[in-house]
Motif scaffolding. Structure first.
Motif, PDB file in Angstrom:
ATOM      1  N   LEU A 155       0.838  -1.194   0.000  1.00 36.77           N
ATOM      2  CA  LEU A 155       0.000   0.000   0.000  1.00 36.77           C
ATOM      3  C   LEU A 155       0.874   1.244   0.000  1.00 36.77           C
ATOM      4  CD1 LEU A 155      -2.639  -1.008   2.723  1.00 36.77           C
ATOM      5  CD2 LEU A 155      -2.837  -1.258   0.245  1.00 36.77           C
ATOM      6  N   TYR A 156       0.475   2.222  -0.786  1.00 37.81           N
ATOM      7  CA  TYR A 156       1.057   3.555  -0.734  1.00 37.81           C
ATOM      8  C   TYR A 156      -0.076   4.494  -0.360  1.00 37.81           C
ATOM      9  CZ  TYR A 156       5.167   1.616  -3.059  1.00 37.81           C
ATOM     10  OH  TYR A 156       6.286   0.877  -3.365  1.00 37.81           O
ATOM     11  N   GLY A 157      -0.163   4.814   0.926  1.00 36.26           N
ATOM     12  CA  GLY A 157      -1.326   5.551   1.421  1.00 36.26           C
ATOM     13  C   GLY A 157      -2.547   4.654   1.344  1.00 36.26           C
ATOM     14  N   ASP A 158      -3.567   5.113   0.661  1.00 34.64           N
ATOM     15  CA  ASP A 158      -4.785   4.307   0.484  1.00 34.64           C
ATOM     16  C   ASP A 158      -4.776   3.530  -0.828  1.00 34.64           C
ATOM     17  OD1 ASP A 158      -5.832   5.260   2.885  1.00 34.64           O
ATOM     18  OD2 ASP A 158      -6.760   7.008   1.921  1.00 34.64           O
ATOM     19  N   THR A 159      -3.712   3.673  -1.599  1.00 29.76           N
ATOM     20  CA  THR A 159      -3.636   3.012  -2.908  1.00 29.76           C
ATOM     21  C   THR A 159      -2.889   1.690  -2.793  1.00 29.76           C
ATOM     22  OG1 THR A 159      -3.610   5.167  -4.025  1.00 29.76           O
ATOM     23  CG2 THR A 159      -2.883   3.249  -5.297  1.00 29.76           C
ATOM     24  N   ALA A 160      -3.504   0.628  -3.304  1.00 34.47           N
ATOM     25  CA  ALA A 160      -2.880  -0.695  -3.291  1.00 34.47           C
ATOM     26  C   ALA A 160      -2.138  -0.910  -4.610  1.00 34.47           C
ATOM     27  CB  ALA A 160      -3.934  -1.783  -3.095  1.00 34.47           C
ATOM     28  N   ALA A 161      -0.805  -0.828  -4.562  1.00 25.84           N
ATOM     29  CA  ALA A 161      -0.001  -1.119  -5.758  1.00 25.84           C
ATOM     30  C   ALA A 161      -0.025  -2.607  -6.053  1.00 25.84           C
ATOM     31  CB  ALA A 161       1.434  -0.641  -5.551  1.00 25.84           C
ATOM     32  N   LEU A 171       3.412 -10.624 -16.046  1.00 26.02           N
ATOM     33  CA  LEU A 171       2.994  -9.911 -17.254  1.00 26.02           C
ATOM     34  C   LEU A 171       1.809  -9.005 -16.953  1.00 26.02           C
ATOM     35  CD1 LEU A 171       3.077  -9.631 -20.431  1.00 26.02           C
ATOM     36  CD2 LEU A 171       1.463 -11.543 -20.481  1.00 26.02           C
ATOM     37  N   GLY A 172       1.846  -7.820 -17.527  1.00 26.18           N
ATOM     38  CA  GLY A 172       0.707  -6.922 -17.361  1.00 26.18           C
ATOM     39  C   GLY A 172       1.033  -5.544 -17.896  1.00 26.18           C
ATOM     40  N   PRO A 173       0.037  -4.665 -17.969  1.00 24.59           N
ATOM     41  CA  PRO A 173       0.262  -3.311 -18.476  1.00 24.59           C
ATOM     42  C   PRO A 173       1.049  -2.470 -17.481  1.00 24.59           C
ATOM     43  CG  PRO A 173      -1.975  -3.523 -17.651  1.00 24.59           C
ATOM     44  CD  PRO A 173      -1.364  -4.890 -17.575  1.00 24.59           C
ATOM     45  N   SER A 174       1.506  -1.308 -17.910  1.00 21.50           N
ATOM     46  CA  SER A 174       2.217  -0.402 -17.029  1.00 21.50           C
ATOM     47  C   SER A 174       1.344  -0.041 -15.832  1.00 21.50           C
ATOM     48  CB  SER A 174       2.612   0.877 -17.783  1.00 21.50           C
ATOM     49  OG  SER A 174       3.491   0.572 -18.845  1.00 21.50           O
ATOM     50  N   GLY A 175       1.958  -0.047 -14.644  1.00 23.81           N
ATOM     51  CA  GLY A 175       1.233   0.326 -13.437  1.00 23.81           C
ATOM     52  C   GLY A 175       0.419  -0.779 -12.809  1.00 23.81           C
ATOM     53  N   CYS A 176       0.564  -2.027 -13.293  1.00 17.53           N
ATOM     54  CA  CYS A 176      -0.252  -3.124 -12.753  1.00 17.53           C
ATOM     55  C   CYS A 176       0.324  -3.729 -11.477  1.00 17.53           C
ATOM     56  CB  CYS A 176      -0.442  -4.219 -13.801  1.00 17.53           C
ATOM     57  SG  CYS A 176       1.050  -5.183 -14.114  1.00 17.53           S
ATOM     58  N   GLY A 177       1.573  -3.386 -11.120  1.00 19.86           N
ATOM     59  CA  GLY A 177       2.168  -3.893  -9.886  1.00 19.86           C
ATOM     60  C   GLY A 177       3.222  -4.968 -10.083  1.00 19.86           C
ATOM     61  N   GLU A 224       9.477  -3.301   0.897  1.00 21.20           N
ATOM     62  CA  GLU A 224       8.939  -4.175   1.941  1.00 21.20           C
ATOM     63  C   GLU A 224       7.420  -4.248   1.821  1.00 21.20           C
ATOM     64  OE1 GLU A 224       9.077  -4.743   6.800  1.00 21.20           O
ATOM     65  OE2 GLU A 224      10.690  -3.715   5.720  1.00 21.20           O
ATOM     66  N   PRO A 225       6.846  -5.443   1.832  1.00 22.25           N
ATOM     67  CA  PRO A 225       5.387  -5.563   1.717  1.00 22.25           C
ATOM     68  C   PRO A 225       4.660  -4.976   2.916  1.00 22.25           C
ATOM     69  CG  PRO A 225       6.384  -7.707   2.163  1.00 22.25           C
ATOM     70  CD  PRO A 225       7.503  -6.762   1.910  1.00 22.25           C
ATOM     71  N   SER A 226       3.470  -4.473   2.668  1.00 19.78           N
ATOM     72  CA  SER A 226       2.632  -3.963   3.769  1.00 19.78           C
ATOM     73  C   SER A 226       2.037  -5.105   4.565  1.00 19.78           C
ATOM     74  CB  SER A 226       1.519  -3.071   3.203  1.00 19.78           C
ATOM     75  OG  SER A 226       2.060  -2.002   2.449  1.00 19.78           O
ATOM     76  N   SER A 227       1.826  -6.238   3.908  1.00 20.85           N
ATOM     77  CA  SER A 227       1.321  -7.434   4.581  1.00 20.85           C
ATOM     78  C   SER A 227       1.715  -8.653   3.766  1.00 20.85           C
ATOM     79  CB  SER A 227      -0.203  -7.376   4.744  1.00 20.85           C
ATOM     80  OG  SER A 227      -0.846  -7.296   3.472  1.00 20.85           O
TER      81      SER A 227
END
Length: 366
Positions: A28-34, A51-57, A70-73
């Motif tokens: 998480l970056y703030g309320d956004t789940a990367a 595999l995935g588009p830009s910004g998919c994580g 480091e993972p949030s969870s």
């Protein structure tokens, strides 16, 4: 003597064979789940693509495995050891960055030896390992050159040699071919595959290139908006996409929404009917270009009229976009020289139902 049941033997075998395991990791970056609740297992020697588009994580996921994020969870295990909070140098991973990140002031040999020096390998042992790595990537004659004196393909191979020199449990590749031209990309994909297979190292690599993923991977994890859409072999991903997103992202296809009636036939919202033997209910059908074919005399009863909207010559075949009873379908065919269809032409076509993928509405989570 301890005698294991077949079930217990399978558990032991799986445990010994398992190299990377992600357990419900999120970032998480703030309320956004990367990255949101991703689980994954990679086995020894497996080449697995994110595999995935830009910004998919996908890059965030790779960097969490490497220890740079480091993972949030959730947790990350390498060789059955929890590495979630360990620094990168303790994770037994080697990484090839998108920019290669070779040290410009060091020679090729010094770059490859860098990780070995940090691990305090004796000089003689380091030199032997560097020599082995240069032979592996077929560049022994470049040992004393600086990175600025190398081509892009040579730099990529030296970065790979440096990552493999420390004998990592896991090799991590972040868009390793993005800086190469099209023809060199294809050649380097083949060479990297050979190198990785020869050392039998578990490899996770990130790309947004579908052809790269399909031709290189043992399995593919397709990501979208921080979540996993599907994990499977290249054949499963292409021929049996789990969601409309996967179908659309991997290769060319037409997605027709509609419903299956009590006879098992599918009818799209625009009225295009495809005979089949599916279960009744709302669904989306995935039609690949190779499943749309020019009709023959023997298929006259199944033939449908299609109007050419536009066509694009692709060398080995022509990609034709058709209007079929109000739906747009893409067909890929090889036409005789000078006989490529033009906008407005009318063709007789059939839709092959062999391996035609239908996704019931209740399975569509994207």
């Amino acid at each position: 003597m301890l005698v294991l049941s077949e079930k217990d033997e399978n558990v032991v075998r799986e445990s010994n064979d398992l190299v990377v395991e992600l357990r419900s990791i999120s970032k998480l970056y703030g309320d956004t789940a990367a990255v949101a609740d991703i689980s994954l297992k990679a086995r020894r020697g497996e080449l697995l693509c994110l595999l995935g588009p830009s910004g998919c994580g996908k890059t965030t996921t790779l960097r969490m495995v490497a220890g740079f994020v480091e993972p949030s969870s959730g947790s990350i295990c390498i060789n059955n050891i929890d590495m979630t909070h360990q620094p990168p140098y303790r994770r037994d991973t080697g990484m090839v960055f998108q920019s290669y990140a070779l040290f410009p002031h060091m020679t090729v040999a010094e770059n490859i030896a860098f990780g070995l020096e940090n691990l305090r390998w004796p000089r003689q042992k380091r030199e032997k390992r560097v020599e082995e790595m240069l032979k592996l990537v077929e560049l022994p004659h470049l040992a004393q050159r600086l990175p600025s004196q190398l081509s892009g393909g040579q730099q990529q191979r030296i970065a790979l040699a440096r990552a493999l020199a420390i004998k990592p449990a896991v090799l991590l590749l972040d868009e390793p071919f993005s800086n190469l031209d099209a023809q060199l990309r294809v050649r380097m994909r083949e060479e990297l595959q050979e190198v990785v297979r020869s050392v039998n190292v578990t490899t996770l690599f990130v790309t947004h290139d579908q052809e790269e993923a399909l031709t290189m991977s043992d399995r593919i994890m397709v990501m979208n908006a921080g979540k996993v859409e599907q994990i499977g072999t290249p054949g499963e991903i292409y021929e049996a996409p789990a969601t409309p997103f996967v179908a659309k992202f991997i290769g060319w296809c037409s997605l027709l929404k509609g419903a299956v009636d009590n006879t098992g036939a599918f009818t799209s919202t625009a009225g295009l009917r495809i005979k089949g033997n599916w279960s009744a209910g709302p669904a989306t059908v995935v039609i690949r270009p190779e499943q749309v074919k020019l009709s023959t005399d023997g298929a006259a009863g199944q033939s449908q009229q299609a109007r050419v909207l536009h066509s694009r010559y692709c060398g080995g075949a022509t990609r034709v976009v058709l209007d079929v009873n109000g739906e747009q379908l893409t067909m890929q065919e090889r036409f005789s020289f000078g006989r490529h269809p033009k906008p407005g032409d009318v063709l007789g076509i059939t839709i092959s139902t062999d391996n035609l993928r239908l996704i019931p509405m209740q399975e569509q989570h994207a």
